[in-house]
Scaffold this active site. Structure first.
Site, short mmCIF file in Angstrom:
data_model
loop_
_atom_site.label_atom_id
_atom_site.label_comp_id
_atom_site.label_asym_id
_atom_site.label_seq_id
_atom_site.Cartn_x
_atom_site.Cartn_y
_atom_site.Cartn_z
CG HIS A 121 53.82 23.79 33.12
ND1 HIS A 121 54.10 23.23 31.64
CD2 HIS A 121 52.34 23.54 32.85
CE1 HIS A 121 53.17 23.00 30.90
NE2 HIS A 121 52.18 23.07 31.66
NE ARG A 180 56.67 27.78 33.98
CZ ARG A 180 56.02 27.60 32.96
NH1 ARG A 180 56.10 26.66 31.94
NH2 ARG A 180 54.75 28.34 32.88
CG HIS A 221 48.09 21.92 24.38
ND1 HIS A 221 48.60 22.79 25.57
CD2 HIS A 221 47.59 22.56 23.72
CE1 HIS A 221 47.99 23.89 25.29
NE2 HIS A 221 47.37 23.83 24.21
CG HIS A 266 44.99 21.76 29.20
ND1 HIS A 266 44.79 21.43 27.91
CD2 HIS A 266 46.39 22.00 29.39
CE1 HIS A 266 45.89 21.50 27.41
NE2 HIS A 266 46.85 22.02 27.97
CG ASP A 324 47.82 23.67 32.46
OD1 ASP A 324 49.09 23.53 32.36
OD2 ASP A 324 47.31 24.16 31.49
CG HIS A 355 54.23 32.69 32.98
ND1 HIS A 355 55.06 32.05 32.11
CD2 HIS A 355 53.01 32.09 32.53
CE1 HIS A 355 54.78 31.21 31.48
NE2 HIS A 355 53.15 31.08 31.49
O1 DOR Z 1 48.57 28.41 29.41
C1 DOR Z 1 49.61 27.61 29.41
N1 DOR Z 1 50.78 27.70 29.83
N2 DOR Z 1 49.16 26.32 28.93
C2 DOR Z 1 50.17 25.56 28.56
O2 DOR Z 1 49.90 24.57 27.89
C3 DOR Z 1 51.40 25.64 28.80
C4 DOR Z 1 51.90 26.59 30.04
C5 DOR Z 1 52.90 27.08 30.32
O3 DOR Z 1 54.04 26.22 30.32
O4 DOR Z 1 53.23 28.14 30.56
#
Ligand code: DOR
Length: 450
Positions: free
Chosen positions: A69, A71, A186, A239, A310, A314
């Site tokens: 991801h 972003r 997912h 996952h 994955d 954040h």
């Molecule tokens: O923990 C997760 N964060 N699992 C996901 O499937 C999405 C991901 C996110 O995009 O933050």
């Protein structure tokens, strides 16, 4: 070593490495020309513009991380395509498949084209983007899944970060009927997640795997694979977090492929929540050691097809909200190679199996054109590693915008020291060597006219 007849000068020669490929493991030299692998064998007499001494190093086919991801657009305070791909190549990763839960979501041809445009020659590695399957874009799926730069369709059966969700069998079946490529899912059962929300204990992330329990994951996986079998479709379960799913999926390999993440193989509850708090919070959750052991069983029995990180960054601030308001996800693209090489050195899997999971496996499942093996004519995507090097993973090393890793302080043996992307040396000994030259990955089942 096979003596190679060389009539011309090459662009690059990598001399004296151990090469792991479809022939097994052997000492050999490797030549690159025009971004492709040009020769493998005894090449020390050949000429090249660039000659690199690789004695003591091991060359693997470029590692492909099929779940990240990054972003962008919309959530670039966490990561963007440049910083995410910088982290990828610093960690030895040569191509990534990026997920659709950006803002806007990647659910239309326009959103996909916009991502491809901002990624081209800005990202440091090659890329493809998943298109989110929703109840609204079902009719367009046959067109969307084959667009340039599309890795296929991704569906959230349980909700996670963002608002993408297809929780009911009726819409899932409608989507499955439309797909021709392998689609990715997912798997957590949304109704069960909703029913168990009260089990979240404010301030205590140890309750995360209690809320999002084994049954929620197993139920969704069973619903998906049952539907896929009925409709004659290929599906990819992202996952995997439970032993129950691994055992059940062993009987469904004709329909379903399986991804495992390094964090589910490396961390376990309750230890990870006690040490890392919400930094270990992820969907589906990291669970107890018995699940981790079963995932390793699935790796060693050949049930797991590929590794994906994955990578879900954040910010510290988002992670510091009080659970359950804290965001789910952890970084992983840069640490996939070192954590897994450490597992190789600890004897948990062979280096050949690692290559199967991270290069050959992605190429096989997604029908990637000319990547995933070290063979003449294939893209010169290479992950150069030092299997003996001891290093400590630190937050300081992390190139990801959010600047943290759950493995901060972890000592590992085995380290990525070089990354080649289509012949460009994009990382060497921890240094990024140039501006991004990343291009869209091409797929055998969606080749575009030349
Ligand atoms: O923990 C997760 N964060 N699992 C996901 O499937 C999405 C991901 C996110 O995009 O933050």
């Amino acid at each position: 070593m096979t003596e190679v007849l060389h009539k011309r000068a090459y662009d690059t020669l990598l001399l004296g490495a151990e090469i792991v490929n479809q022939n097994g493991r052997a000492m050999a030299d490797l030549a690159i020309s025009g971004g492709k692998i040009a020769a493998i064998g005894a090449l020390s007499g050949a000429k090249a513009a660039d000659v690199i001494d690789c004695k003591g190093l091991t060359i693997l086919p470029g590692v492909i991380d099929t779940q990240v991801h990054f972003r962008e657009p919309g959530l670039t305070h966490k990561e963007d395509l440049e910083t995410g791909s910088r982290a990828a190549v610093m960690g030895g990763v040569t191509a990534v498949f990026e997920m659709p839960n950006t803002n806007p979501n990647t659910t239309s041809a326009e959103a996909l084209a916009a991502k491809v445009a901002i990624a081209h020659h800005r990202m440091h590695c090659d890329f493809a983007f998943f298109v989110g399957g929703t109840a609204e874009n079902i009719e367009e799926i046959p067109m969307l899944e084959k667009l340039p730069g599309a890795a296929g369709i991704k569906v959230f059966i349980g909700s996670s970060t963002g608002n993408l969700l297809v929780e009911d069998d009726e819409n899932l079946a409608k989507i499955l009927k439309k797909i021709t490529r392998r689609a990715s899912f997912h798997c957590e059962d949304e109704a069960r997640l909703r029913a168990r929300m009260d089990l979240r204990v404010p301030g205590d992330p140890r309750s995360h795997p209690v809320w999002r329990d084994e049954t929620a994951a197993l139920l969704a996986t069973q619903r998906l694979v049952t539907l896929a079998r009925k409709l004659g479709k290929r599906v990819h379960v992202l996952h995997l977090s439970t032993g129950e799913e691994m055992e059940w999926l062993a009987d469904h390999k004709d329909v379903a492929s399986v991804e495992v993440t390094p964090h589910h193989l490396t961390l376990h509850a309750p230890d990870c929540y006690e040490r890392l708090g919400t930094y270990a919070q992820m969907n589906p959750p990291v669970r107890g050691i018995e699940h981790q052991n079963k995932l390793w069983w699935g790796i060693n029995q050949g049930i797991a097809d590929i590794l994906g990180s994955d990578h879900a960054p954040h910010t510290h601030e988002e992670k510091h909200h009080t659970y359950p308001a804290s965001h789910s996800g952890m970084t992983g693209v840069q640490t996939l190679v070192p954590t897994m090489l450490n597992h190789v050195n600890a004897g948990r899997l062979t280096l050949e199996r690692f290559v199967d999971l991270s290069s050959a496996g992605p190429a096989r499942l997604f029908n990637i054109a000319s990547k995933g093996r070290i063979a003449v004519g294939y893209d010169a995507d290479l992950t150069v590693v030092d299997m003996k090097r001891r290093e400590t993973i630190t937050n300081k090393w992390i190139a990801s915008k959010c600047g943290w890793t759950p493995y901060d302080g972890m000592a590992v043996t085995g380290w990525p020291v070089g990354t080649y992307s289509r012949g460009h040396r994009v990382m060497w000994q921890g240094e990024l060597t140039g501006p991004g030259k990343g291009e869209a990955v091409r797929f055998g089942d969606a080749l575009q006219p030349a």
